[in-house]
Design a protein around this motif. Structure first.
Motif, PDB file in Angstrom:
ATOM      1  N   ASN A  24       0.792  -1.173  -0.033  1.00 12.17           N
ATOM      2  CA  ASN A  24      -0.055   0.005  -0.043  1.00 12.17           C
ATOM      3  C   ASN A  24       0.993   1.255   0.236  1.00 12.17           C
ATOM      4  OD1 ASN A  24      -1.899   2.165   0.611  1.00 12.17           O
ATOM      5  ND2 ASN A  24      -2.669   1.162   2.534  1.00 12.17           N
ATOM      6  N   PRO A  25       1.199   1.841  -1.215  1.00  6.05           N
ATOM      7  CA  PRO A  25       2.099   2.855  -1.377  1.00  6.05           C
ATOM      8  C   PRO A  25       1.807   4.045  -0.395  1.00  6.05           C
ATOM      9  CG  PRO A  25       0.765   2.798  -3.310  1.00  6.05           C
ATOM     10  CD  PRO A  25       0.586   1.650  -2.287  1.00  6.05           C
ATOM     11  N   ASN A  26       0.576   4.374  -0.204  1.00  3.95           N
ATOM     12  CA  ASN A  26       0.206   5.598   0.407  1.00  3.95           C
ATOM     13  C   ASN A  26      -1.334   5.460   0.991  1.00  3.95           C
ATOM     14  OD1 ASN A  26       0.149   9.302   0.032  1.00  3.95           O
ATOM     15  ND2 ASN A  26       0.481   7.825   1.966  1.00  3.95           N
ATOM     16  N   GLY A  27      -1.719   5.163   2.266  1.00  5.28           N
ATOM     17  CA  GLY A  27      -3.035   4.958   2.628  1.00  5.28           C
ATOM     18  C   GLY A  27      -3.680   6.368   2.836  1.00  5.28           C
ATOM     19  N   ASP A  28      -4.960   6.201   2.318  1.00  5.21           N
ATOM     20  CA  ASP A  28      -5.860   7.139   2.660  1.00  5.21           C
ATOM     21  C   ASP A  28      -6.609   7.174   3.907  1.00  5.21           C
ATOM     22  OD1 ASP A  28      -7.835   9.194   2.638  1.00  5.21           O
ATOM     23  OD2 ASP A  28      -8.587   8.644   0.430  1.00  5.21           O
TER      24      ASP A  28
ATOM     25  N   ARG B  19      -7.258   2.691   2.845  1.00  7.73           N
ATOM     26  CA  ARG B  19      -7.065   2.087   1.506  1.00  7.73           C
ATOM     27  C   ARG B  19      -6.005   3.043   0.731  1.00  7.73           C
ATOM     28  NH1 ARG B  19     -12.646   1.439   2.093  1.00  7.73           N
ATOM     29  NH2 ARG B  19     -13.508  -0.531   1.411  1.00  7.73           N
ATOM     30  N   PRO B  20      -5.477   2.275  -0.466  1.00  4.94           N
ATOM     31  CA  PRO B  20      -4.494   2.993  -1.094  1.00  4.94           C
ATOM     32  C   PRO B  20      -5.290   4.491  -1.612  1.00  4.94           C
ATOM     33  CG  PRO B  20      -4.126   0.757  -1.610  1.00  4.94           C
ATOM     34  CD  PRO B  20      -5.602   1.071  -0.827  1.00  4.94           C
ATOM     35  N   ARG B  21      -4.313   5.563  -1.732  1.00  3.65           N
ATOM     36  CA  ARG B  21      -5.101   6.686  -2.490  1.00  3.65           C
ATOM     37  C   ARG B  21      -5.122   6.264  -3.812  1.00  3.65           C
ATOM     38  NH1 ARG B  21      -4.716  11.210   0.251  1.00  3.65           N
ATOM     39  NH2 ARG B  21      -3.195  11.257   2.103  1.00  3.65           N
ATOM     40  N   PHE B  22      -6.408   6.472  -4.519  1.00  5.27           N
ATOM     41  CA  PHE B  22      -6.793   6.158  -5.698  1.00  5.27           C
ATOM     42  C   PHE B  22      -7.440   6.964  -6.539  1.00  5.27           C
ATOM     43  CE2 PHE B  22      -9.007   3.052  -8.545  1.00  5.27           C
ATOM     44  CZ  PHE B  22      -7.965   2.148  -8.865  1.00  5.27           C
ATOM     45  N   ASP B  23      -7.175   7.259  -7.729  1.00  8.31           N
ATOM     46  CA  ASP B  23      -7.973   8.079  -8.492  1.00  8.31           C
ATOM     47  C   ASP B  23      -9.013   7.229  -9.383  1.00  8.31           C
ATOM     48  OD1 ASP B  23      -8.797   9.287 -11.067  1.00  8.31           O
ATOM     49  OD2 ASP B  23      -6.939  10.856 -10.843  1.00  8.31           O
ATOM     50  N   SER B  24     -10.404   7.301  -8.859  1.00  7.33           N
ATOM     51  CA  SER B  24     -11.079   6.327  -9.580  1.00  7.33           C
ATOM     52  C   SER B  24     -11.533   6.589 -11.054  1.00  7.33           C
ATOM     53  CB  SER B  24     -12.471   6.263  -8.719  1.00  7.33           C
ATOM     54  OG  SER B  24     -13.009   7.599  -8.251  1.00  7.33           O
ATOM     55  N   GLU B  25     -11.243   7.912 -11.384  1.00  4.05           N
ATOM     56  CA  GLU B  25     -11.497   8.250 -12.771  1.00  4.05           C
ATOM     57  C   GLU B  25     -10.580   7.514 -14.095  1.00  4.05           C
ATOM     58  OE1 GLU B  25     -12.368  12.456 -15.259  1.00  4.05           O
ATOM     59  OE2 GLU B  25     -10.654  12.242 -13.897  1.00  4.05           O
ATOM     60  N   GLU B  26      -9.409   7.394 -13.485  1.00  2.00           N
ATOM     61  CA  GLU B  26      -8.315   7.101 -14.396  1.00  2.00           C
ATOM     62  C   GLU B  26      -7.812   5.597 -13.824  1.00  2.00           C
ATOM     63  OE1 GLU B  26      -5.066   9.907 -14.630  1.00  2.00           O
ATOM     64  OE2 GLU B  26      -6.521  11.703 -14.463  1.00  2.00           O
TER      65      GLU B  26
ATOM     66  N   VAL C 290      -3.379   4.933  -8.995  1.00  2.00           N
ATOM     67  CA  VAL C 290      -2.667   5.162  -7.462  1.00  2.00           C
ATOM     68  C   VAL C 290      -2.351   6.338  -7.479  1.00  2.00           C
ATOM     69  CG1 VAL C 290      -0.784   3.576  -7.819  1.00  2.00           C
ATOM     70  CG2 VAL C 290      -1.872   3.780  -5.503  1.00  2.00           C
ATOM     71  N   LEU C 291      -2.495   7.069  -6.246  1.00  2.00           N
ATOM     72  CA  LEU C 291      -1.922   8.211  -6.167  1.00  2.00           C
ATOM     73  C   LEU C 291      -0.768   8.014  -4.638  1.00  2.00           C
ATOM     74  CD1 LEU C 291      -4.917  10.345  -6.106  1.00  2.00           C
ATOM     75  CD2 LEU C 291      -3.298  10.336  -7.747  1.00  2.00           C
ATOM     76  N   VAL C 292      -0.139   9.053  -4.639  1.00  2.00           N
ATOM     77  CA  VAL C 292       0.790   8.973  -3.350  1.00  2.00           C
ATOM     78  C   VAL C 292       1.000  10.547  -3.125  1.00  2.00           C
ATOM     79  CG1 VAL C 292       3.084   8.510  -2.568  1.00  2.00           C
ATOM     80  CG2 VAL C 292       2.074   7.057  -4.203  1.00  2.00           C
TER      81      VAL C 292
ATOM     82  N   LYS D 107     -14.201  17.975  -9.941  1.00  2.00           N
ATOM     83  CA  LYS D 107     -13.689  18.097  -8.347  1.00  2.00           C
ATOM     84  C   LYS D 107     -13.338  16.868  -7.700  1.00  2.00           C
ATOM     85  CE  LYS D 107     -15.652  22.582  -7.407  1.00  2.00           C
ATOM     86  NZ  LYS D 107     -16.782  23.358  -6.979  1.00  2.00           N
ATOM     87  N   VAL D 108     -12.241  16.459  -7.099  1.00  2.00           N
ATOM     88  CA  VAL D 108     -12.371  15.170  -6.469  1.00  2.00           C
ATOM     89  C   VAL D 108     -11.674  15.784  -4.750  1.00  2.00           C
ATOM     90  CG1 VAL D 108     -11.362  13.825  -8.323  1.00  2.00           C
ATOM     91  CG2 VAL D 108      -9.878  15.259  -6.811  1.00  2.00           C
ATOM     92  N   ASN D 109     -12.184  14.606  -4.121  1.00  2.00           N
ATOM     93  CA  ASN D 109     -11.834  14.965  -2.694  1.00  2.00           C
ATOM     94  C   ASN D 109     -10.768  14.144  -2.204  1.00  2.00           C
ATOM     95  OD1 ASN D 109     -14.001  16.595  -2.573  1.00  2.00           O
ATOM     96  ND2 ASN D 109     -15.103  15.582  -0.802  1.00  2.00           N
ATOM     97  N   ILE D 110      -9.705  14.652  -1.560  1.00  2.00           N
ATOM     98  CA  ILE D 110      -8.646  14.170  -1.228  1.00  2.00           C
ATOM     99  C   ILE D 110      -8.261  14.161   0.123  1.00  2.00           C
ATOM    100  CG2 ILE D 110      -6.134  13.944  -1.622  1.00  2.00           C
ATOM    101  CD1 ILE D 110      -6.399  14.427  -4.543  1.00  2.00           C
ATOM    102  N   GLY D 111      -8.029  13.140   0.973  1.00  2.00           N
ATOM    103  CA  GLY D 111      -7.841  13.591   2.342  1.00  2.00           C
ATOM    104  C   GLY D 111      -6.449  13.590   2.527  1.00  2.00           C
TER     105      GLY D 111
END
Lengths: 304, 253
Positions: free
Chosen positions: A20-24, A30-37, A40-42, B85-89
């Motif tokens: 898990n590179p970076n948990g939200d 959960r891994p930070r995630f861009d559900s549009e593309e 995974v985000l960090v 817009k997206v929400n990021i914690g």
């Protein structure tokens, strides 16, 4: 020590395997995630923490010999809050002392709420959010914990973990020499920064980060206050005989550098030098041809 | 008919956050950069230093808010990519308790930020001071940025691309006559009776945004702004507008 003189642009790639590179924190870790593309985000602060931890653990920035990290975790401290007051005292609540001692303020900036001297430093080094170069999926894993919920119970608790099977993640970074004049970031600090990015990523021993491996670090030093911007977005990852979601190792894809190299070529006059650090298993291509490694260095003849 | 030179450039980036004035612990973002945010960004390019504390500037610095004051400068903002817009914690340091908590972090606080994703704007800038205008033009053409420009928060670094410098002409418009305008619109620039010819197939949004900010960070003007979220032109009954060939009709915030 003189502050840095040139603008530098960074591109950093690393791979993760079953981690898990970076948990939200607001999404059950959960891994930070861009559900549009489906990427995974960090966060940038995750990378900065990696670097700070490396400086602290391996480079002696632990409060001794006048070298320190300002944004420190309690886990490093033995005595808890008393130490905090002592640390505050050790800086004599002066920005000059903080800047002299704390490499992270020099490199990343910070807000200093000192008693007589409150200041905001925009960091010379800025990283954007990191993102995987290809779509990934999040897998859910159930496991048993080693501990029972209450003493005397026969069963251990269950835990749920969220992991990414494999991803190549990229970060863009910029080091601004003008902002460095305010925070006094030196060439030596810059060296420690690039070392920290590479070695720190390797040396994270947290369970959830094991399996991280640095792949590529491109550091472009410019002659003028100029930068290209958006280096990661110029890379194209191509899966070999697989779908993007099936990528599991370095042999499963190649990385096309065409856009990046063409951009570097067109701004050749503004570039002072390019340093590149590379995992030699990484398959890099330009105009459809594999770039070759010589003596552990990429021959950038393709570029010049 | 008035005419003036417009400096035209684009701003883009992966994420952006232009915080709304009325949100603190759960920060929401405006869909477009506000004029004070744009002033700051251009100030960064020119190398104008930020304040040491509210209202306190390094010697010899003219605050960006005054360099790009409404009497000097006007901004027009066009949306080139649909607003997402997206929400990021984010896991922030909890520095609530006392200054010494900075020296030893034990608490974290999770804050959800509303972020703009994949932003792409075109900015039209007028500036009375030719020196500032020419200097900005030079910086933008050569991508010679003094400080690193960013989109609201410092990790959201911005890409700026120079496009053109073109003479624009101001045209007056009669009530009841609708004109396609490509930029965000200040509602008080429109005729009050039937100000907009709404198109059923587009998506509009209004925002109350800070327009003029003083050196002490006091907002002197808030205005209601209407945007079309996909970047389509707004068919508006506008009092006057500026026409720029090859681009379209624009209005300033």
């Amino acid at each position: 020590m003189p502050t840095i003189k040139n603008r530098t642009e960074l591109l950093f790639l690393y791979e993760i395997e079953n981690t898990n590179p970076n948990g939200d924190p607001l999404n059950e870790n959960r891994p930070r995630f861009d559900s549009e593309e489906n990427k995974v985000l960090v966060s940038d602060v995750r990378l900065k923490r990696t670097i700070r931890d490396y400086w602290f653990e391996y480079k002696g920035y632990n409060g001794e010999n006048g070298n320190d990290i300002f944004v420190r975790e309690t886990k490093y401290e033995k005595g808890g809050l008393n130490d905090a007051k002592e640390r505050a005292k050790a800086f004599s609540e002066k920005k000059e002392v903080v800047l002299e001692k704390c490499i992270d303020i020099r490199v990343f900036g910070g807000v200093l709420p000192l008693k007589n001297d409150s200041l905001t430093f925009t960091g010379p080094t800025q990283f954007q959010m990191g993102k995987s170069l290809h779509p990934v999926e999040v897998v859910t894993e159930q496991g048993t914990g080693a501990f029972a919920s209450t003493a005397g119970k026969g069963q251990a608790t269950f835990r749920t973990e969220y992991k990414i099977p494999y991803a190549v993640i990229g970060f863009n970074g910029i080091i601004n020499e003008k902002a460095a004049q305010y925070t006094l970031m030196s060439e030596e600090d810059k060296k420690l920064l690039t070392e920290g990015i590479w070695e720190g990523t390797k040396n994270l021993i947290s369970r959830s980060k094991f399996g991280q491996n640095p792949l590529l670090l491109l550091s472009i030093t410019y002659k003028e206050p100029f930068y290209i911007g958006g280096l990661r977005q110029r890379l194209k990852l191509k899966a070999i005989d697989k779908s993007d979601l099936q990528i599991r190792s370095l042999t499963d894809f190649s990385l096309a550098l065409d856009d990046l190299i063409d951009e570097l070529k067109s701004y050749q006059g503004k570039i002072d030098n390019i340093e590149i650090k590379l995992d030699r298993r990484l398959q890099l291509t330009y105009q459809g041809n594999l770039l070759s490694l010589q003596n552990g260095k990429v021959t950038l003849n393709a570029i010049s | 008919m008035r005419s003036a030179k417009a400096l035209i450039f684009t701003i883009s980036g992966e994420y952006a956050h232009f915080r709304k004035f009325n949100t603190t612990s759960s920060p929401l973002t405006y869909p477009i950069p506000t004029p004070p945010a744009l002033s700051g960004m251009l100030g960064a390019i020119l190398g104008i230093e930020r304040e040491l504390a509210p209202g306190k500037f390094p010697d010899g610095t003219i605050p960006v808010n005054e360099v790009f004051d409404v009497t000097n400068a006007c901004f027009g903002i066009q949306i080139l990519k649909p607003i997402k817009k997206v929400n990021i914690g984010f896991n922030l340091l909890d520095t609530d308790k006392s200054a010494s908590s900075y020296f030893n972090i034990s608490n974290r606080t999770q804050i959800e930020f509303e972020m703009l994703k994949d932003v792409y704007f075109r900015v039209y800038l007028f500036h009375k001071d030719e020196l500032v205008f020419n200097e900005l033009e030079k910086c933008l053409i050569n991508k010679k940025h003094h400080f690193t420009p960013y989109l609201g928060i410092s990790q959201c670094t911005a890409n700026l691309e120079y496009e053109d410098t073109i003479e624009a002409n101001e045209l007056h418009n009669n009530p009841g006559n609708f004109v396609n305008v490509i930029t965000a619109l200040k509602l008080n620039r429109l005729y009050e009776e039937k100000p907009i010819n709404f198109d059923q197939n587009t998506s509009y949004a209004t925002e109350t945004m800070p327009i003029v900010m003083t050196r002490d960070r006091i907002i002197r003007e808030y205005s209601e702004i209407i945007i079309e979220q996909n970047g389509k032109p707004i068919n508006a009954n506008i009092r006057s507008y500026w026409s720029i060939s090859d681009f379209g009709n624009i209005s300033f915030l």
